[in-house]
Design a protein around this motif. Structure first.
Motif, PDB file in Angstrom:
ATOM      1  N   LEU A 254       0.840  -1.197   0.000  1.00 35.30           N
ATOM      2  CA  LEU A 254       0.000   0.000   0.000  1.00 35.30           C
ATOM      3  C   LEU A 254       0.882   1.256   0.000  1.00 35.30           C
ATOM      4  CD1 LEU A 254      -2.668  -1.156   2.630  1.00 35.30           C
ATOM      5  CD2 LEU A 254      -2.961  -1.040   0.150  1.00 35.30           C
ATOM      6  N   GLY A 255       1.856   1.259  -0.917  1.00 37.23           N
ATOM      7  CA  GLY A 255       2.805   2.361  -0.976  1.00 37.23           C
ATOM      8  C   GLY A 255       2.121   3.711  -1.133  1.00 37.23           C
TER       9      GLY A 255
ATOM     10  N   LEU B 199      -7.958   6.106 -13.713  1.00 37.71           N
ATOM     11  CA  LEU B 199      -7.100   5.533 -14.750  1.00 37.71           C
ATOM     12  C   LEU B 199      -5.867   4.890 -14.137  1.00 37.71           C
ATOM     13  CD1 LEU B 199      -6.245   5.105 -17.694  1.00 37.71           C
ATOM     14  CD2 LEU B 199      -5.269   7.421 -17.665  1.00 37.71           C
ATOM     15  N   TRP B 200      -5.286   5.519 -13.103  1.00 34.28           N
ATOM     16  CA  TRP B 200      -4.068   4.980 -12.507  1.00 34.28           C
ATOM     17  C   TRP B 200      -4.301   3.572 -11.955  1.00 34.28           C
ATOM     18  CZ3 TRP B 200       0.707   6.802 -13.035  1.00 34.28           C
ATOM     19  CH2 TRP B 200       1.717   6.210 -12.272  1.00 34.28           C
ATOM     20  N   GLY B 201      -5.455   3.346 -11.396  1.00 39.64           N
ATOM     21  CA  GLY B 201      -5.766   2.030 -10.846  1.00 39.64           C
ATOM     22  C   GLY B 201      -5.928   0.949 -11.893  1.00 39.64           C
TER      23      GLY B 201
ATOM     24  N   ARG C 192     -12.448   2.555   3.230  1.00 36.37           N
ATOM     25  CA  ARG C 192     -13.435   1.786   2.448  1.00 36.37           C
ATOM     26  C   ARG C 192     -12.911   0.403   2.094  1.00 36.37           C
ATOM     27  NH1 ARG C 192     -14.818   4.813  -2.679  1.00 36.37           N
ATOM     28  NH2 ARG C 192     -16.316   3.092  -2.917  1.00 36.37           N
ATOM     29  N   GLY C 193     -11.613   0.208   2.227  1.00 39.75           N
ATOM     30  CA  GLY C 193     -11.030  -1.109   2.036  1.00 39.75           C
ATOM     31  C   GLY C 193     -11.294  -1.701   0.677  1.00 39.75           C
ATOM     32  N   GLU C 194     -11.880  -2.897   0.663  1.00 36.46           N
ATOM     33  CA  GLU C 194     -12.126  -3.624  -0.583  1.00 36.46           C
ATOM     34  C   GLU C 194     -13.119  -2.915  -1.500  1.00 36.46           C
ATOM     35  OE1 GLU C 194     -15.446  -4.647   2.066  1.00 36.46           O
ATOM     36  OE2 GLU C 194     -13.289  -4.376   2.334  1.00 36.46           O
TER      37      GLU C 194
ATOM     38  N   GLN D 216      -8.227   1.526  -3.651  1.00 42.20           N
ATOM     39  CA  GLN D 216      -6.995   0.811  -3.301  1.00 42.20           C
ATOM     40  C   GLN D 216      -7.210  -0.701  -3.185  1.00 42.20           C
ATOM     41  OE1 GLN D 216      -7.936   3.619  -1.441  1.00 42.20           O
ATOM     42  NE2 GLN D 216      -6.594   5.015  -2.544  1.00 42.20           N
ATOM     43  N   ARG D 217      -8.294  -1.192  -3.747  1.00 42.53           N
ATOM     44  CA  ARG D 217      -8.618  -2.615  -3.618  1.00 42.53           C
ATOM     45  C   ARG D 217      -7.471  -3.511  -4.076  1.00 42.53           C
ATOM     46  NH1 ARG D 217     -13.072  -6.059  -3.336  1.00 42.53           N
ATOM     47  NH2 ARG D 217     -12.679  -8.084  -4.292  1.00 42.53           N
ATOM     48  N   ARG D 218      -6.824  -3.163  -5.187  1.00 34.41           N
ATOM     49  CA  ARG D 218      -5.748  -4.004  -5.726  1.00 34.41           C
ATOM     50  C   ARG D 218      -4.603  -4.129  -4.728  1.00 34.41           C
ATOM     51  NH1 ARG D 218      -3.179  -2.498 -11.497  1.00 34.41           N
ATOM     52  NH2 ARG D 218      -2.657  -0.586 -10.358  1.00 34.41           N
TER      53      ARG D 218
END
Length: 450
Positions: free
Chosen positions: A63-64, A76-78, A118-120, A124-126
């Protein structure tokens, strides 16, 4: 027993929670247990050997912080391939971002904090899935400990494939939460309460370093108080003097020391006010104030104000900076006759007090937060009413005038911190907590249970 500790880096700042997590990992390994210390957000900034998966020549940050921010800013970044963005989780990239002054000020991080909680369900889900996969399929621990409640985002996903105990250490979470702006503060508190306290998908229990903080956080986060356990704050004595100091010569200044982050919350201005009173009341005494600790960009203006306020003292006020090594830190602490960190807020830990004791230095602390419990367990100092500069000045003056008492308090601290807060005692307490049942839990709560 194999314990995975998920910790959060301090963005280039020496962070008490990072120091505690790293020291606990080392204490547990010394007691014969296997430990995996997993860094998130940024690398850990430490003055001792880094035991994390990102230690010299090892591993990665999960989770950098750079990718978290870019995923929050752009959908888009995700969607970019993971191999393309992974270099931003490297040690060099994250350390560079910290040096460039990337903000970790809660007042500016409300929307990102909500996304993480929000977690999953969040952007940041990935990264969360990667962390969970690493824990479950690579590390395969018996127990997992998250180092603060703001890391609760991955826990529901982790619960899908891990039925062992998952604990959360609360180490000052309220300070960050209280600094969030509305509506993000209320939303964050509600989300943590819902996710952390969930009987089936939340934490097994909660660790604090004081009963005060257990009461406070149980109330703040609306969590069951009977799921809290107290783990003593840990101090590794290696690197500190093996014996308390011999009698100091009478000549030279009487040095009152402050060692903590330079910021209003830690109360350096309170100590300056007390020293002003002492200098006025006892001009024949050579009073000196020596401060050390991290000074971040946010607090530069605050510190400039203190320097201007103390300009007439000449050499009576010195800032020693933030030491990079434990040896440098110990050398600063050993210059103190008395230590005082008169915090404005109710301190949940009190690590500077332990570090002072490790050098045989007595303390004068406000009677709130964790300090009364610390001094009840180790009688190495004096308590004064919070926010009362006259009482603080009087206590410092009394210790100046009574060197025998000062030495006795320092010696008690030097011995007590090793007995009560040393690695062996804390590791045994930690293992006892993990192996005991927790009331009201329907999920497995002991290593190997279920």
């Amino acid at each position: 027993m194999h314990v995975a500790i998920v910790t959060a880096g301090g963005a280039g700042m020496f962070c008490g929670s990072c120091l505690q997590d790293n020291a606990l990992a080392r204490a547990l390994m010394a007691s014969g247990e296997e430990v995996s210390l997993i860094p998130t957000y940024t690398p850990l900034t430490l003055d001792t050997k880094d035991e994390s998966l990102l230690g010299p020549g090892r591993g990665r940050v999960f989770l950098g912080g750079i990718n978290l921010y870019l995923e929050h800013q752009s959908k888009l970044w995700g969607r970019l391939p993971r191999w393309f963005v992974r270099f931003l989780d490297s040690r060099w990239a994250l350390k560079l971002s910290s040096k460039l002054g990337v903000s970790n000020d809660a007042a500016n991080l409300g929307p990102l904090t909500i996304d993480l909680l929000r977690g999953e369900l969040g952007p940041q889900r990935r990264g969360i899935e990667e962390l969970v996969d690493w824990i479950v399929n690579r590390l395969k621990p018996d127990a997992v400990v998250f180092s603060n409640a703001l890391l609760v985002g991955p826990v529901r996903e982790l619960r899908k494939s891990f039925d062992g105990p998952i604990w959360c250490t609360l180490q000052g979470d309220d300070i960050f939460l209280n600094a969030l702006r509305e509506p993000h503060q209320s939303a964050a508190l509600a989300m943590i309460s819902d996710r952390a306290g969930d009987d089936c998908h939340g934490f097994t229990g909660f660790l604090t370093h004081s009963e005060y903080y257990a009461d406070h956080m149980a109330d703040t986060l609306a969590l069951p108080r009977d799921r809290f356990r107290t783990l003593p704050l840990l101090l590794e004595p290696n690197g500190f003097p093996e014996a308390p100091p011999a009698e100091r010569p009478n000549e030279g200044p009487f040095t009152v020391g402050y060692f903590a982050r330079i910021c209003p919350e830690k109360g350096l201005h309170n100590l300056v006010e007390a020293m002003e009173l002492l200098r006025e009341r006892r001009p024949e005494v050579q009073w000196a104030l020596l401060a050390g600790g991290y000074l971040g960009p946010r607090d530069q203006r605050y510190f400039r104000g203190l320097k201007k306020r103390t300009k007439s003292w000449g050499n009576g006020f010195e800032y020693a900076g933030a030491p990079n090594t434990l040896a440098e830190k110990a050398s600063i602490l050993q210059r103190f006759d008395v230590l005082s960190v008169p915090t404005v807020y109710r301190e949940p830990k009190g690590l500077p007090v332990l570090e002072g004791w490790a050098c045989g230095v007595p303390c004068v602390q406000p009677a709130h937060g964790a300090f009364p419990e610390l001094l009840h367990g180790v009688p190495g100092g004096v308590l004064v009413p919070p926010g009362d500069a006259r009482a603080l000045a009087a206590a410092l003056e009394a210790l100046h005038d009574d060197p025998d008492r000062r030495r006795a308090l320092g010696a008690a601290g030097h011995a007590g911190v090793r007995a009560v807060h040393g690695p062996t005692a804390v590791a045994e307490r930690f293992k006892a907590i993990l192996n005991a049942p927790v009331p009201g839990k329907r999920i497995a709560n002991r290593p190997g249970a279920g």
